[in-house]
Design an enzyme around this catalytic site. Structure first.
Site, PDB file in Angstrom:
ATOM      1  N   LYS A  74      41.266  -3.434  21.574  1.00 39.76           N
ATOM      2  CA  LYS A  74      41.912  -3.540  23.014  1.00 39.76           C
ATOM      3  C   LYS A  74      41.428  -2.908  24.069  1.00 39.76           C
ATOM      4  O   LYS A  74      41.221  -3.546  25.006  1.00 39.76           O
ATOM      5  CB  LYS A  74      43.377  -3.517  23.033  1.00 39.76           C
ATOM      6  CG  LYS A  74      44.412  -3.456  24.291  1.00 39.76           C
ATOM      7  CD  LYS A  74      44.403  -5.001  24.504  1.00 39.76           C
ATOM      8  CE  LYS A  74      44.496  -5.246  26.066  1.00 39.76           C
ATOM      9  NZ  LYS A  74      43.228  -5.044  26.835  1.00 39.76           N
ATOM     10  N   HIS A  89      35.521  -4.560  22.163  1.00 38.22           N
ATOM     11  CA  HIS A  89      35.232  -5.284  21.141  1.00 38.22           C
ATOM     12  C   HIS A  89      33.905  -6.193  21.066  1.00 38.22           C
ATOM     13  O   HIS A  89      33.782  -7.327  21.169  1.00 38.22           O
ATOM     14  CB  HIS A  89      36.351  -6.508  20.809  1.00 38.22           C
ATOM     15  CG  HIS A  89      36.574  -7.042  19.570  1.00 38.22           C
ATOM     16  ND1 HIS A  89      35.760  -6.563  18.432  1.00 38.22           N
ATOM     17  CD2 HIS A  89      37.086  -8.267  19.227  1.00 38.22           C
ATOM     18  CE1 HIS A  89      35.935  -7.611  17.295  1.00 38.22           C
ATOM     19  NE2 HIS A  89      36.523  -8.458  17.789  1.00 38.22           N
ATOM     20  N   CYS A 109      33.540 -11.333  13.197  1.00 35.66           N
ATOM     21  CA  CYS A 109      34.085 -10.111  13.789  1.00 35.66           C
ATOM     22  C   CYS A 109      33.890  -9.052  12.852  1.00 35.66           C
ATOM     23  O   CYS A 109      34.158  -7.803  13.187  1.00 35.66           O
ATOM     24  CB  CYS A 109      35.145 -10.030  14.559  1.00 35.66           C
ATOM     25  SG  CYS A 109      35.376 -11.537  15.704  1.00 35.66           S
ATOM     26  N   ILE A 115      35.422  -9.113  26.345  1.00 34.29           N
ATOM     27  CA  ILE A 115      34.431  -9.529  26.033  1.00 34.29           C
ATOM     28  C   ILE A 115      33.413  -8.180  26.335  1.00 34.29           C
ATOM     29  O   ILE A 115      33.574  -7.787  27.618  1.00 34.29           O
ATOM     30  CB  ILE A 115      34.059 -10.757  26.980  1.00 34.29           C
ATOM     31  CG1 ILE A 115      34.733 -12.017  26.638  1.00 34.29           C
ATOM     32  CG2 ILE A 115      32.312 -10.792  26.984  1.00 34.29           C
ATOM     33  CD1 ILE A 115      34.711 -12.955  27.718  1.00 34.29           C
ATOM     34  N   CYS A 156      45.058  -9.401  24.833  1.00 38.48           N
ATOM     35  CA  CYS A 156      43.457  -9.810  24.422  1.00 38.48           C
ATOM     36  C   CYS A 156      42.733  -8.554  24.197  1.00 38.48           C
ATOM     37  O   CYS A 156      42.520  -7.891  25.191  1.00 38.48           O
ATOM     38  CB  CYS A 156      42.917 -10.819  24.923  1.00 38.48           C
ATOM     39  SG  CYS A 156      43.953 -12.340  25.163  1.00 38.48           S
ATOM     40  N   SER A 157      41.806  -8.564  23.242  1.00 37.69           N
ATOM     41  CA  SER A 157      40.582  -7.669  23.450  1.00 37.69           C
ATOM     42  C   SER A 157      39.617  -8.299  24.364  1.00 37.69           C
ATOM     43  O   SER A 157      39.642  -9.558  24.640  1.00 37.69           O
ATOM     44  CB  SER A 157      39.865  -7.335  22.046  1.00 37.69           C
ATOM     45  OG  SER A 157      39.631  -8.684  21.546  1.00 37.69           O
TER      46      SER A 157
END
Ligand code: COA
Length: 386
Positions: free
Chosen positions: A331, A335, A85, A212, A209-210
């Site tokens: 977030k 991402h 990442c 998809i 969570c960030s």
């Protein structure tokens, strides 16, 4: 050593971009960056693109030449840079170093990922898991939400950080994302919604969570002479630092801090002749809410264990003492893993030029970007000024 500036930025909207292919997404970002810089594709001397895993996500490798060709950057040196990442941040650093060393004067840096074409979330999780330690982590079932959940548990146990404080990071970043037209999520959420959003890996819920994401970003870097020729509003890169650590969490000295971030930050601060107090705002790698809290401590904005309290006290809001992720962060902005490090630079440049509209940070003169690969095995930090 020469000075290096960012003179043009572009990015697509982040989200599920079903109507566009990887190459189309990148080309849109590249054209926007070239237009913003006021230079032509024929002026660009080299191209670096950050991408984590187009090979596994969509079966496409060899991205340097492919994306250069599609962006009209004919026959120049073109290459992909990979560090999970952190791929985008690493691509930026490589390009920065070549200009600093005198090899090139104008370089395009790209970042790209197309994650949503995978058939299901489990496939995405498996692909992302390739960036963890296969033998010791992925094989036995540890996922990235799982790895960051372990970090969160350790932080909670040592410092008393609470689930509510984690949730406050998500609430703040969604509030900021609402004001970013390119963000994946443009809706506000509440602490109660985060806590009730369903456990992904205890203590992290879905809204910790960030997401998809698909998306692309591009920036044009220039030597001082070229920056003055093309731009009235260059944004200077004052410092760059990179470090690495073990992939496997069990080999780390401490789970409550990312050593690679601390080392990368130290190098960037030293190069910029600055400290954390001199930074007006930061775009940090909040792939999970706990990651933002840990980052604000490792970057020196707060003492170890102080990150949770700082969010609670509003110190990281857009109008707070040290605004963190005014773009919405990973977030809420989204991402698309390989694009993130470059998109952070796009956000910083918009702010430093005073073009961030409703999310504008007051008196933004200096900024920091922080991009992490995996659960902290790679970290890269850059410091910018107007
Ligand atoms: N934040 C906010 N909303 C989210 C979200 C997130 N992270 N992930 C999904 N949603 C929303 C979707 O938009 C959808 O909303 P809708 O019903 O209104 O359309 C709903 O939640 C369900 O989405 P779905 O795609 O079914 O979720 P999922 O359970 O398949 O995936 C996660 C959710 C959290 C597992 C997934 O986003 C994920 O794996 N995130 C982490 C990615 C990661 O590890 N990145 C690398 C970091 S190192």
């Amino acid at each position: 050593m020469r000075n290096v500036a960012v003179i043009g930025v572009g990015m697509t909207k982040f989200g599920e971009l079903w109507d566009y292919s990887l190459r189309q997404i990148f080309t849109m970002a590249a054209i926007e960056a070239l237009e913003d810089a006021g230079c032509s594709n024929r002026d660009i001397e080299a191209f670096y693109v950050g991408n984590m895993s187009a090979g596994l996500f969509i079966g496409q490798e060899h991205l340097g030449a492919l994306l250069a060709d599609n962006a009209g950057l004919k026959n120049i040196p073109a290459m992909r840079v990979e560090g999970a990442c952190a791929s985008g941040g690493l691509a930026l650093r490589e390009a920065y170093l070549t200009i600093k060393a005198g090899e090139y004067d104008l370089v395009m840096v790209g970042g790209i990922e197309k994650m949503s074409d995978s058939p299901c979330t489990e496939d995405v999780t498996t692909t992302l898991g390739a960036a963890a330690d296969q033998e010791w982590e992925t094989f036995v079932g540890l996922t990235f939400p799982g790895a960051y959940a372990l970090i969160a548990k350790a932080h909670m146990e040592r410092y008393g950080t609470t689930k509510e404080q984690l949730a406050m990071v998500a609430v703040k970043n969604h509030k900021n994302g609402k004001n970013n037209p390119k963000a994946q999520f443009r809706r506000e959420i509440t602490i109660e919604q985060v806590l009730a959003s369903g456990i992904v890996a205890d203590p992290l819920s879905l809204l910790d969570c960030s997401p998809i994401s698909d998306g692309g970003a591009a920036v044009i870097l220039a030597s001082e002479d070229m920056a003055k020729k093309f731009s009235d509003t260059p944004v200077w890169i004052l410092g760059s630092g990179q470090a690495s650590d073990t992939l496997a969490l069990h080999d780390r000295e401490d789970l409550t801090s990312l050593k690679a971030t601390r080392l990368a930050a130290e190098k960037a601060y030293t190069a910029a002749n600055m400290g954390p107090k001199d930074v007006n705002f930061a775009e940090v790698h909040d792939c999970f809410t706990i990651a933002e809290i840990v980052a604000t401590e490792d970057l020196g904005f707060f003492h170890p264990g102080g990150g949770g309290k700082a969010v609670e006290e509003g110190l990281t809001e857009v109008d707070g003492k040290i605004p963190i992720n005014p773009s919405g962060g990973l977030k809420a902005k989204g991402h698309p893993v390989g694009a993130t490090g470059v998109a952070q630079v796009v956000s910083v440049v918009e702010q430093l030029r005073g073009e961030a509209h409703k999310r504008q940070v007051n008196r933004a003169e200096t900024a920091l970007t922080h991009n992490v690969g995996g659960s902290g095995a790679t970290a890269v930090v850059h410091i910018f000024s107007r």
